[in-house]
Write an enzyme that holds these catalytic residues in place. Structure first.
Site, PDB file in Angstrom:
ATOM      1  N   SER A  97      21.880  83.207  66.126  1.00  0.00           N
ATOM      2  CA  SER A  97      22.464  83.604  64.868  1.00  0.00           C
ATOM      3  C   SER A  97      21.192  84.063  64.068  1.00  0.00           C
ATOM      4  O   SER A  97      20.761  85.200  64.405  1.00  0.00           O
ATOM      5  CB  SER A  97      23.224  82.550  64.164  1.00  0.00           C
ATOM      6  OG  SER A  97      23.781  82.956  63.064  1.00  0.00           O
ATOM      7  N   ASP A 100      34.619  84.486  66.969  1.00  0.00           N
ATOM      8  CA  ASP A 100      33.360  84.201  65.880  1.00  0.00           C
ATOM      9  C   ASP A 100      33.822  84.558  64.694  1.00  0.00           C
ATOM     10  O   ASP A 100      34.192  85.746  64.383  1.00  0.00           O
ATOM     11  CB  ASP A 100      32.170  84.797  66.333  1.00  0.00           C
ATOM     12  CG  ASP A 100      31.203  84.381  65.490  1.00  0.00           C
ATOM     13  OD1 ASP A 100      31.080  84.096  64.577  1.00  0.00           O
ATOM     14  OD2 ASP A 100      29.878  84.378  65.986  1.00  0.00           O
ATOM     15  N   HIS A 157      31.598  80.957  66.296  1.00  0.00           N
ATOM     16  CA  HIS A 157      30.216  80.817  66.481  1.00  0.00           C
ATOM     17  C   HIS A 157      29.141  79.686  66.693  1.00  0.00           C
ATOM     18  O   HIS A 157      28.148  79.913  67.001  1.00  0.00           O
ATOM     19  CB  HIS A 157      29.837  81.308  64.582  1.00  0.00           C
ATOM     20  CG  HIS A 157      28.595  81.697  64.579  1.00  0.00           C
ATOM     21  ND1 HIS A 157      28.120  82.850  64.773  1.00  0.00           N
ATOM     22  CD2 HIS A 157      27.445  81.231  63.757  1.00  0.00           C
ATOM     23  CE1 HIS A 157      27.041  83.217  64.192  1.00  0.00           C
ATOM     24  NE2 HIS A 157      26.591  82.017  63.450  1.00  0.00           N
TER      25      HIS A 157
END
Length: 292
Positions: free
Chosen positions: A134, A206, A237
């Site tokens: 991320s 996501d 995610h």
């Protein structure tokens, strides 16, 4: 504009997650902040992963998870906190320095961690795999690009893993098709210059960073460095490890096999033999994957 974006982007935990101080050591960055890190030595690990974590996380959340990941992959793992996160926030407050998270601090943080691996732990750069999850994809892409356009070949890492990455911060909100002034972590511009195997992991559902970001980053990579991606169907995610742990480990092992075929590594005695991608029934996660 960058300062405004940083205020909303970086969301460190309100309080540091507990972690035994004996597991942590400290690094000083070129910007003057002090950050904690830990190193999990899985002898004789052929690869060392330098793990840059996601938002709202710190070392205390990561330790047991990464210890298990180290065991399953048979690799060393180093992780560090960003300036302003976890114990780093307390340490800098005690020393009366007002360091807050920022893009530039993230870059200085990962540089300090990488230098520790190569200069203190004496690990071959070619055996280091950068892993950015991320927001961690930002510093990881920065460092990888810097290696392949700015320094001699023997200092270059051996691979890059991008887990739920973004094209850039502003493009998460609206993708204008180009990098605007003041944008942060322009990963899409950087991956085009890489010269090592790159593995992209992204959930097709996501809701934080759209799946299209992972796809576009993969397509922007030089074709010869595209490792087969892992598109986790119907996952988001933060839940890939939770719902597909066996496939997750299998895909990571497959990538390590790809990375181990580098001519630079084949010349190393450490890389004699192969890395098996198979997972036995005894190699499940012993701790529940984190819910980020």
């Amino acid at each position: 504009m960058g300062d405004v974006i940083s205020t909303f982007l970086f969301q460190p935990p309100e309080e540091p997650t507990p972690i035994a101080r004996s597991k942590v050591f400290w690094l000083e960055t070129r910007l003057g902040s002090r950050i904690p890190a830990f190193f999990i030595n899985r002898f004789p690990g052929k690869f060392t992963i330098l793990y840059s974590h996601g938002n709202a996380e710190d070392l205390g959340m990561l330790y047991e998870y990464l210890k298990e990941l180290s065991r399953l992959l048979k690799v060393n793992i180093m992780a560090y906190d960003y300036t302003g996160y976890g114990l780093a926030n307390i340490a800098n407050e005690v020393e009366r320095w007002a360091f807050t998270p920022s893009e530039e601090h993230c870059y200085a943080d990962i540089e300090a961690a990488y230098h520790h691996l190569t200069d203190v732990e004496d690990i071959e750069p070619a055996s280091i795999i950068l892993y950015g999850r991320s927001v961690g994809s930002g510093p990881s892409c920065y460092l990888a690009e810097k290696m392949f356009i700015g320094i001699e070949s023997e200092k270059r890492c051996g691979g890059l893993i991008l887990h739920s990455p973004f094209l850039s911060v502003c493009r998460v909100v609206v993708d204008m098709g180009f990098t605007i002034n003041g944008d942060l972590f322009p990963n899409i511009e950087r991956v085009q210059h890489l010269g090592c195997p790159v593995f992209v992991i992204h959930g097709t559902e996501d809701a934080v960073v759209p799946f299209s970001h992972g796809q576009k980053l993969y397509e922007a990579l030089p074709p010869q460095y595209r490792a087969p991606p892992f598109w986790a169907k119907n996952l988001g995610h933060n839940d890939i490890e939770l719902h597909q742990p066996r496939q997750f480990i299998k895909e990571l092992r497959n990538f390590l096999t790809v990375a181990s075929k580098s001519p630079r590594l084949q010349r190393s005695a450490r890389f004699s033999g192969s890395i098996s991608p198979r997972i036995s029934s005894s190699e499940e996660f012993d701790v529940a994957p984190m819910k980020y």
